[in-house]
Design a protein around this motif. Structure first.
Motif, mmCIF file in Angstrom:
data_model
loop_
_atom_site.group_PDB
_atom_site.id
_atom_site.type_symbol
_atom_site.label_atom_id
_atom_site.label_comp_id
_atom_site.label_asym_id
_atom_site.label_seq_id
_atom_site.Cartn_x
_atom_site.Cartn_y
_atom_site.Cartn_z
ATOM 1 N N PHE A 118 0.274 -1.265 -0.170
ATOM 2 C CA PHE A 118 0.001 0.175 -0.336
ATOM 3 C C PHE A 118 0.702 1.447 0.486
ATOM 4 O O PHE A 118 1.189 1.410 1.153
ATOM 5 N N VAL A 120 1.359 4.659 0.605
ATOM 6 C CA VAL A 120 0.605 5.980 0.083
ATOM 7 C C VAL A 120 1.718 7.033 0.644
ATOM 8 O O VAL A 120 2.066 7.888 0.210
ATOM 9 N N THR A 121 2.407 6.789 1.567
ATOM 10 C CA THR A 121 3.547 7.596 2.811
ATOM 11 C C THR A 121 4.681 7.913 1.512
ATOM 12 O O THR A 121 5.287 6.812 0.903
ATOM 13 N N GLY A 126 4.923 12.694 4.503
ATOM 14 C CA GLY A 126 4.653 12.063 6.308
ATOM 15 C C GLY A 126 3.089 12.195 5.631
ATOM 16 O O GLY A 126 2.497 12.018 5.119
ATOM 17 N N THR A 127 2.791 12.108 7.311
ATOM 18 C CA THR A 127 0.664 12.534 7.837
ATOM 19 C C THR A 127 0.279 13.411 6.667
ATOM 20 O O THR A 127 -1.063 13.013 6.753
ATOM 21 N N TRP A 151 8.197 3.358 3.270
ATOM 22 C CA TRP A 151 7.501 2.656 4.827
ATOM 23 C C TRP A 151 5.930 1.386 3.917
ATOM 24 O O TRP A 151 5.308 1.633 4.184
ATOM 25 N N SER A 153 4.952 -1.386 3.115
ATOM 26 C CA SER A 153 5.288 -2.703 3.975
ATOM 27 C C SER A 153 4.979 -3.330 2.965
ATOM 28 O O SER A 153 3.919 -3.556 1.773
ATOM 29 N N PRO A 362 -0.959 2.662 11.756
ATOM 30 C CA PRO A 362 -0.980 2.962 10.436
ATOM 31 C C PRO A 362 -1.278 4.162 10.046
ATOM 32 O O PRO A 362 -1.015 5.484 9.928
ATOM 33 N N SER A 364 -0.899 7.664 13.646
ATOM 34 C CA SER A 364 0.061 7.684 14.747
ATOM 35 C C SER A 364 -1.207 8.553 15.843
ATOM 36 O O SER A 364 -2.396 9.413 15.669
ATOM 37 N N ASN A 366 -1.614 10.451 17.263
ATOM 38 C CA ASN A 366 -1.964 12.370 17.642
ATOM 39 C C ASN A 366 -2.803 13.416 16.609
ATOM 40 O O ASN A 366 -3.675 13.552 16.964
HETATM 41 C C1 FAD Z 1 7.130 -0.056 10.176
HETATM 42 C C2 FAD Z 1 6.051 0.796 9.647
HETATM 43 C C3 FAD Z 1 4.988 0.362 8.378
HETATM 44 C C4 FAD Z 1 4.040 1.188 8.014
HETATM 45 N N1 FAD Z 1 4.064 0.488 6.779
HETATM 46 C C5 FAD Z 1 3.306 1.261 5.571
HETATM 47 C C6 FAD Z 1 2.943 1.207 4.273
HETATM 48 O O1 FAD Z 1 2.526 -0.129 4.281
HETATM 49 N N2 FAD Z 1 2.018 1.956 3.812
HETATM 50 C C7 FAD Z 1 1.848 3.149 3.756
HETATM 51 O O2 FAD Z 1 1.535 4.084 2.977
HETATM 52 N N3 FAD Z 1 2.471 4.055 5.246
HETATM 53 C C8 FAD Z 1 3.307 3.121 6.137
HETATM 54 N N4 FAD Z 1 3.765 3.356 6.916
HETATM 55 C C9 FAD Z 1 3.648 4.472 7.078
HETATM 56 C C10 FAD Z 1 3.169 5.105 8.970
HETATM 57 O O3 FAD Z 1 1.365 5.697 8.401
HETATM 58 C C11 FAD Z 1 3.573 6.748 9.092
HETATM 59 O O4 FAD Z 1 4.873 6.714 9.253
HETATM 60 C C12 FAD Z 1 2.515 7.047 9.558
HETATM 61 O O5 FAD Z 1 0.991 7.473 9.408
HETATM 62 C C13 FAD Z 1 3.114 9.421 10.165
HETATM 63 O O6 FAD Z 1 4.132 9.497 9.295
HETATM 64 P P1 FAD Z 1 5.226 9.557 9.665
HETATM 65 O O7 FAD Z 1 5.946 8.851 10.116
HETATM 66 O O8 FAD Z 1 5.448 10.754 7.937
HETATM 67 O O9 FAD Z 1 5.107 11.035 10.250
HETATM 68 P P2 FAD Z 1 5.548 12.379 10.802
HETATM 69 O O10 FAD Z 1 4.290 13.142 9.438
HETATM 70 O O11 FAD Z 1 6.776 13.395 10.197
HETATM 71 O O12 FAD Z 1 4.507 13.290 12.309
HETATM 72 C C14 FAD Z 1 5.881 12.622 12.946
HETATM 73 C C15 FAD Z 1 5.388 12.948 14.721
HETATM 74 O O13 FAD Z 1 4.810 14.539 14.750
HETATM 75 C C16 FAD Z 1 3.585 14.604 14.694
HETATM 76 N N5 FAD Z 1 2.349 14.584 14.137
HETATM 77 C C17 FAD Z 1 2.809 15.288 12.641
HETATM 78 N N6 FAD Z 1 1.700 16.118 12.506
HETATM 79 C C18 FAD Z 1 1.198 16.430 13.574
HETATM 80 C C19 FAD Z 1 -0.185 17.965 14.236
HETATM 81 N N7 FAD Z 1 -0.654 18.208 13.276
HETATM 82 N N8 FAD Z 1 -0.907 17.549 15.250
HETATM 83 C C20 FAD Z 1 0.504 16.307 15.688
HETATM 84 N N9 FAD Z 1 0.988 16.040 15.595
HETATM 85 C C21 FAD Z 1 1.477 16.503 14.689
HETATM 86 C C22 FAD Z 1 2.448 12.592 14.163
HETATM 87 O O14 FAD Z 1 2.191 11.938 14.611
HETATM 88 C C23 FAD Z 1 3.904 11.355 14.387
HETATM 89 O O15 FAD Z 1 4.139 11.476 15.938
HETATM 90 C C24 FAD Z 1 4.527 2.385 8.235
HETATM 91 C C25 FAD Z 1 5.238 3.432 8.925
HETATM 92 C C26 FAD Z 1 6.009 1.975 9.350
HETATM 93 C C27 FAD Z 1 7.216 2.971 10.906
#
Ligand code: FAD
Length: 383
Positions: A118, A120-121, A126-127, A151, A153, A362, A364, A366
């Motif tokens: 999948f 997306v990220t 990021g988010t 990410w 997976s 999938p 966080s 927050n």
């Molecule tokens: C092992 C693993 C498997 C994964 N598998 C997949 C996959 O198969 N496909 C896929 O697409 N993605 C996947 N992901 C991605 C996962 O969905 C993202 O890591 C997650 O959504 C957070 O995005 P980020 O890591 O870019 O964190 P960021 O967006 O950089 O955020 C970092 C921190 O800041 C916080 N934050 C950011 N913005 C805000 C806000 N506005 N208010 C408060 N807090 C905030 C977040 O909560 C987080 O704690 C995977 C991640 C991991 C680690």
């Protein structure tokens, strides 16, 4: 909603008994994929229960999938290796054309095709999904894809990837969640022809990767639904995913609590079982109570989902509470085991690392809290 699926749970328990801690420990050390476990689940039909019968699956409700995943985790196995095979096809099922469904779903149901990647990220977005930069530009009968995902997976253990890419460039005044499209990428054809997959080593064995697209050509007929509506299509599957991950966390919490209780009863220090001390009992009991509360929220989310609703609040709360409960139970379990909690042989440290993920992916914690604050409580949007 269905009862507790006692027969189904019993079958999963029997299957999982063939994959004990030693199996997962070895994979964890080698960062290897649980091929045999996934193959057996596939052959037994457990990963295709959500696919309707007319497309070759069992056509069971979401609560059955939740019971399967919960039970796997409660037995000490790791569904993260294959849970996405169960639900990623939901986007295709809901938004794909009849031809696409006929072409792919029966093969996904039989396991000859794996759709468990999948994309997306991305590293820079990021988010903030709407800020993703991977583009898919129409050229004749193809899309030409450029960009990078992170990410993604199980990409190395999947035949197909569900990709979210920008098909309409962002322009002034345009909502950034518009102009994104979902495209099914056949990675078997694409590898080495514009698609590169690189594994990422993480603190737990999760087969996650980064994926690079360099002028990758994908037939335009692989577009799912309408061009530009991809964000909405992806969102439509989020509640089911959150409920299922929450069920896994409940299963993890049950495993940790069982391990804590067993150990606390048999470990003798100062001439008596450590479990006789309230200081040891209370964290386990508290984690148990929180697991049960989370379990009720999972059931409520399932009930609403199966009644035809779109329970965003309950699905998000289930995921939040269950991820917290599993991590609390994991922490109590390490503490109960004292020094032995840190050794590989007890599996506690491995499961501790595995369940920690669900505070971040999938979605966080927050972002769930922001959702509740804004959409349930009516507070101003914070981002
Ligand atoms: C092992 C693993 C498997 C994964 N598998 C997949 C996959 O198969 N496909 C896929 O697409 N993605 C996947 N992901 C991605 C996962 O969905 C993202 O890591 C997650 O959504 C957070 O995005 P980020 O890591 O870019 O964190 P960021 O967006 O950089 O955020 C970092 C921190 O800041 C916080 N934050 C950011 N913005 C805000 C806000 N506005 N208010 C408060 N807090 C905030 C977040 O909560 C987080 O704690 C995977 C991640 C991991 C680690």
């Amino acid at each position: 909603m269905e009862e507790d699926y006692a027969d189904l749970r019993d079958a999963i328990q029997k299957l999982c008994a063939k994959y004990p801690g030693a199996y997962w420990r070895k994979l964890d050390r080698d960062m290897a994929y649980p091929k045999e476990f996934v193959e057996e689940l596939t052959k037994s039909g457990w990963l295709s229960v959500l696919i309707p019968e007319e497309h070759g699956g069992a056509g069971l409700p979401l609560s059955a999938a939740a019971a399967i995943l919960e039970e796997m985790q409660a037995q000490g196995c790791n569904g993260g290796a294959c849970h996405a095979q169960m639900y990623t096809m939901g986007t295709l099922l809901r938004h794909g054309s009849e031809e696409q469904k006929a072409q792919y779903l029966p093969q996904i149901a039989s396991g000859t095709l794996r759709l468990q990647a999948f994309g997306v990220t991305e590293p820079t977005s990021g988010t903030d999904t709407g800020a993703l930069r991977t583009t898919a530009v129409r050229d004749g009968d193809d899309f030409v894809i450029n960009g990078q995902k992170i990410w993604t997976s199980r990409a190395e253990h999947s035949d197909l990837m569900l990709l979210l890419a920008r098909t309409t460039p962002l322009s002034d005044g345009m909502k950034k969640t518009h102009g994104l499209s979902v495209i099914l990428v056949d990675m078997r054809e694409a590898l080495g022809k514009g698609l590169t997959i690189r594994p990422i080593r993480t603190m737990m064995n999760h087969a996650t990767t980064e994926v690079f697209f360099d002028n990758l050509r994908v037939p335009a007929q692989n577009l799912i639904g309408e061009e530009g509506k991809g964000f909405r299509y992806i969102l439509s599957g989020m509640n089911a995913e959150r409920i299922l991950i929450a069920a896994e966390c409940v299963g993890d919490a049950k495993w940790f609590t069982r391990k804590s209780v067993e150990y606390a009863k048999q470990r003798n220090v100062f001439g008596r079982a450590i479990g006789q001390n309230q200081g040891v009992q209370f964290p386990i009991a508290k984690a148990y109570a929180n697991m049960r509360a989370a379990e009720l929220m999972v059931k409520e989310a399932l009930r609403l989902y199966e009644a035809g609703g779109n329970p965003g609040a309950e699905a998000n709360m289930a995921k939040l509470l269950a991820a917290d409960a599993s991590f609390e139970a994991a922490n109590a379990c390490i503490q109960t085991h004292g020094g032995f909690g840190f050794t590989e042989d007890y599996d506690v440290e491995r499961k501790f690392r595995e369940t920690r993920l669900y505070q971040v992916a999938p979605i966080s914690t927050n972002l769930i809290l922001s959702y509740l604050a804004e959409h349930v409580l009516g507070l101003p949007r914070s981002y």
